[in-house]
Design an enzyme around this catalytic site. Sequence first.
Site, PDB file in Angstrom:
ATOM      1  N   ASP A 251      -3.068   1.863   6.206  1.00 19.65           N
ATOM      2  CA  ASP A 251      -2.553   1.634   4.861  1.00 19.65           C
ATOM      3  C   ASP A 251      -2.759   0.186   4.471  1.00 19.65           C
ATOM      4  OD1 ASP A 251      -1.721   4.173   4.823  1.00 19.65           O
ATOM      5  OD2 ASP A 251       0.394   3.749   5.208  1.00 19.65           O
ATOM      6  N   LYS A 273      -2.674   2.592  -0.996  1.00 22.09           N
ATOM      7  CA  LYS A 273      -2.500   2.920  -2.402  1.00 22.09           C
ATOM      8  C   LYS A 273      -2.007   1.687  -3.129  1.00 22.09           C
ATOM      9  CE  LYS A 273      -1.198   7.547  -1.247  1.00 22.09           C
ATOM     10  NZ  LYS A 273      -0.179   8.568  -1.386  1.00 22.09           N
ATOM     11  N   ASP A 306       7.550   2.472  10.118  1.00 19.45           N
ATOM     12  CA  ASP A 306       7.559   3.659  10.949  1.00 19.45           C
ATOM     13  C   ASP A 306       6.890   4.803  10.184  1.00 19.45           C
ATOM     14  OD1 ASP A 306       8.953   5.134  13.387  1.00 19.45           O
ATOM     15  OD2 ASP A 306       9.123   6.404  11.602  1.00 19.45           O
ATOM     16  N   MET A 386      11.463   0.123  -2.085  1.00 20.00           N
ATOM     17  CA  MET A 386      11.143   0.305  -3.489  1.00 20.00           C
ATOM     18  C   MET A 386      10.094  -0.649  -4.013  1.00 20.00           C
ATOM     19  SD  MET A 386      14.570  -1.317  -5.047  1.00 20.00           S
ATOM     20  CE  MET A 386      14.114  -0.518  -6.559  1.00 20.00           C
TER      21      MET A 386
HETATM   22  N1  SAH Z   1       6.928   3.606   6.469  1.00 19.43           N
HETATM   23  C1  SAH Z   1       7.353   2.323   5.940  1.00 19.43           C
HETATM   24  C2  SAH Z   1       7.817   2.393   4.514  1.00 19.43           C
HETATM   25  C3  SAH Z   1       6.757   2.788   3.548  1.00 19.43           C
HETATM   26  S1  SAH Z   1       7.302   2.672   1.889  1.00 19.43           S
HETATM   27  C4  SAH Z   1       8.471   1.767   6.823  1.00 19.43           C
HETATM   28  O1  SAH Z   1       8.982   2.478   7.687  1.00 19.43           O
HETATM   29  O2  SAH Z   1       8.824   0.593   6.662  1.00 19.43           O
HETATM   30  C5  SAH Z   1       6.833   1.060   1.448  1.00 19.43           C
HETATM   31  C6  SAH Z   1       8.040   0.200   1.203  1.00 19.43           C
HETATM   32  O3  SAH Z   1       8.557  -0.293   2.411  1.00 19.43           O
HETATM   33  C7  SAH Z   1       7.760  -1.029   0.373  1.00 19.43           C
HETATM   34  O4  SAH Z   1       7.719  -0.753  -0.995  1.00 19.43           O
HETATM   35  C8  SAH Z   1       8.940  -1.896   0.732  1.00 19.43           C
HETATM   36  O5  SAH Z   1      10.095  -1.491   0.078  1.00 19.43           O
HETATM   37  C9  SAH Z   1       9.139  -1.548   2.188  1.00 19.43           C
HETATM   38  N2  SAH Z   1       8.480  -2.524   3.066  1.00 19.43           N
HETATM   39  C10 SAH Z   1       7.523  -2.289   3.960  1.00 19.43           C
HETATM   40  N3  SAH Z   1       7.194  -3.412   4.617  1.00 19.43           N
HETATM   41  C11 SAH Z   1       7.976  -4.390   4.133  1.00 19.43           C
HETATM   42  C12 SAH Z   1       8.131  -5.776   4.411  1.00 19.43           C
HETATM   43  N4  SAH Z   1       7.395  -6.396   5.335  1.00 19.43           N
HETATM   44  N5  SAH Z   1       9.052  -6.461   3.713  1.00 19.43           N
HETATM   45  C13 SAH Z   1       9.808  -5.860   2.780  1.00 19.43           C
HETATM   46  N6  SAH Z   1       9.705  -4.557   2.483  1.00 19.43           N
HETATM   47  C14 SAH Z   1       8.804  -3.827   3.151  1.00 19.43           C
END
Ligand code: SAH
Length: 494
Positions: A251, A273, A306, A386
Site C-alpha cells: 500500500d 489508493k 495491521d 480517518m
Molecule cells: N491497517 C491500518 C489502517 C488502515 S486505514 C492499521 O492497522 O493501522 C488508514 C488510516 O490509518 C489512516 O487514515 C490513519 O488514520 C491511520 N494511520 C495509519 N498509519 C498512521 C500513522 N503512521 N500515523 C497516523 N495515522 C495512521
Amino acid sequence: MPATRLYPLFADLSRRAVLVVGGGVVAERKVAALLGAQAQVTVNAPALTPRLQRWATAGRIAHRAEPFREEWLERVWLVVAATSDGELNRLVASLAQLRRIFVNVVDDAALSSFQVPAVVERAPLTVAISSGGAAPMLVRLLRERLEALLDPSLGALATLAARLRRRIRLRHPQPAARRRFYEELFAGPVAALLRQARPDEARRTAEQALTAPSSAPAGSVVLVGAGPGDPGLLTLRGLRALNEADVILHDRLVSAEVLALARRDAERIEVGKQAGHHHATQDEIHALLLERARAGRRVVRLKGGDPFVFGRGGEELQFLRAHGIAYEVVPGITAAVACAACAGVPLTHRDHAQSVRFVTAHCRDSLDTLDWRALAQERQTLAIYMGVAGLARLQTQLIAHGRAPATPFALVENGSLPRQRVVTGTLAQLAGRAALHAVRSPALLIVGEVAALAGALAWFGAPPLGGAMPAAARRQVPAAATTRPTEIFTGTSA
Ligand code: SAH
C-alpha cells in the site's frame, strides 16, 4: 597484535570429561553451554554460584572444592579457566598446553588454544560466529541480527529434513533434482506449515511431495502488517517474510523505511489508493495476487499497520482461500496502538477509560453509519482512523450525542515517524485546531479522558501542539468550514 585465523570446529563433547576452573557467574555460563552439549563437567572452585550449587547437588556436575590439581588434566578433553585469578588462569593454561589439551581462558585470546564462538541455536542447527577475538562487539551485533533473521521453526525444518534424508536421496538420485527438492522443502509450503505450528501437516506435505510426480513449485501469499511506519516497529516475522519475498504488493501508506528492508531484487508493486490518482481497485489487487502466486512466486502483501484492522485483509484471504492459494498472516502494530504509544497516550487507564474502540471514519458513508450514542459515552477511548476531512462532522456529532465539549483529544499525524506531530485540545476545538495546524493524512484521532495525558507523558518527536487557540486563528477558522474534501479517501484501503 593481529587476530589469529581460527579453524572452525564443532566438537562432540557428549559423555566426554571437561574441567571448568572457577565457580562464578562466568563459569556458570560456560557450564550451562557444556551441559547443553551433554559434556561430563567437573567444576573446580572453593565456592559455587547458587545455580552451579544446585547442579552439583542434583548430580549434573561434579564439584571439587580443593585447590586446583594438575593430575585432573590427565582425564579431560577440554579445560576452561574462568577464575578471577589471572595467575591461576595462566597456570591452568600452560599445564593444559603441555598436555596438548585444548584450553579456553575466558576473555584471554592469547592464553587460549580454543575460543567459544557466539551462537544462534535452532537445534539441531547451530550458527557460530567468531572474529578471532578481534571485534567482539561486531560479533554480538551479528548474532543479534541472525537471531532476528532466523525463524524459530528452522530447527523443526532441519529435523524433518534429517528424517526424510534417505528417502529424498532414493527418490532424487540426481544431485540437481535433489537440490531443487530441498529448495522447495526449505522455502515452500512445508516450511510455511512449520511456521504455522502445524508439524503433522508439514510432515504429510513433505511425504506427499516425495511420492507425488514432481510439479511446479507452489506460490503463496504472506499478508504482512508493516506497522505504522517506523521500521523498528515491524515484527521479526514480517522482516523474515520481506527477506524471502519474490514479489511485494504494498500500500501507499507503507513507509519507504520499511520497504528498504525488503529483499533488493524483489518485484515491488504499489497498489495504494490516493484521492485523485489512479489506484488499483480491490479486484485488481486480487487478480495480481492470484496471478503472481499461481506463477509460483512467494508474494508478500504488505499493508500499513495491521492487515486485519481496517485493512481489507479479510477480503483478500477469503479470495485466496476460494482460489486454493496458501497464505499466512503476520500481524502488525496498528496505527491506534502505535500512535497512542508515540504520543504518550495510554489507550486505557484505570482512572479514565475502561475500554477502547477502534473506529473508522474515512468517508461520508462510514461517518453516517456510526453509532454516535455509543461513541459519545464517557470513560471510553475512541481511536478513530480517518481522513482529516471528517473532523468537523465528528466533533458536532459527538457533542450532539452527549460527549462533553471539554473531552480532550490528541490528533496524531505521521505517528511513529520522525515527522510525527501531535495536536491536542478539547472536542470543541477539534476541527479548528486541526485546520490551524494543517493536519494531513495519515492521522489518527484519539478522543477521551486519556488524551489529556499527552502533554505530561510526551516522549517522542516534537512536543504536542496544545494550549489555547489564538483569538485571531479562532476567527479565521470556524469549525465547520475547515475541511479539505480532497483528503476524504486518503487512507489506504479502509
Ligand atoms: N491497517 C491500518 C489502517 C488502515 S486505514 C492499521 O492497522 O493501522 C488508514 C488510516 O490509518 C489512516 O487514515 C490513519 O488514520 C491511520 N494511520 C495509519 N498509519 C498512521 C500513522 N503512521 N500515523 C497516523 N495515522 C495512521
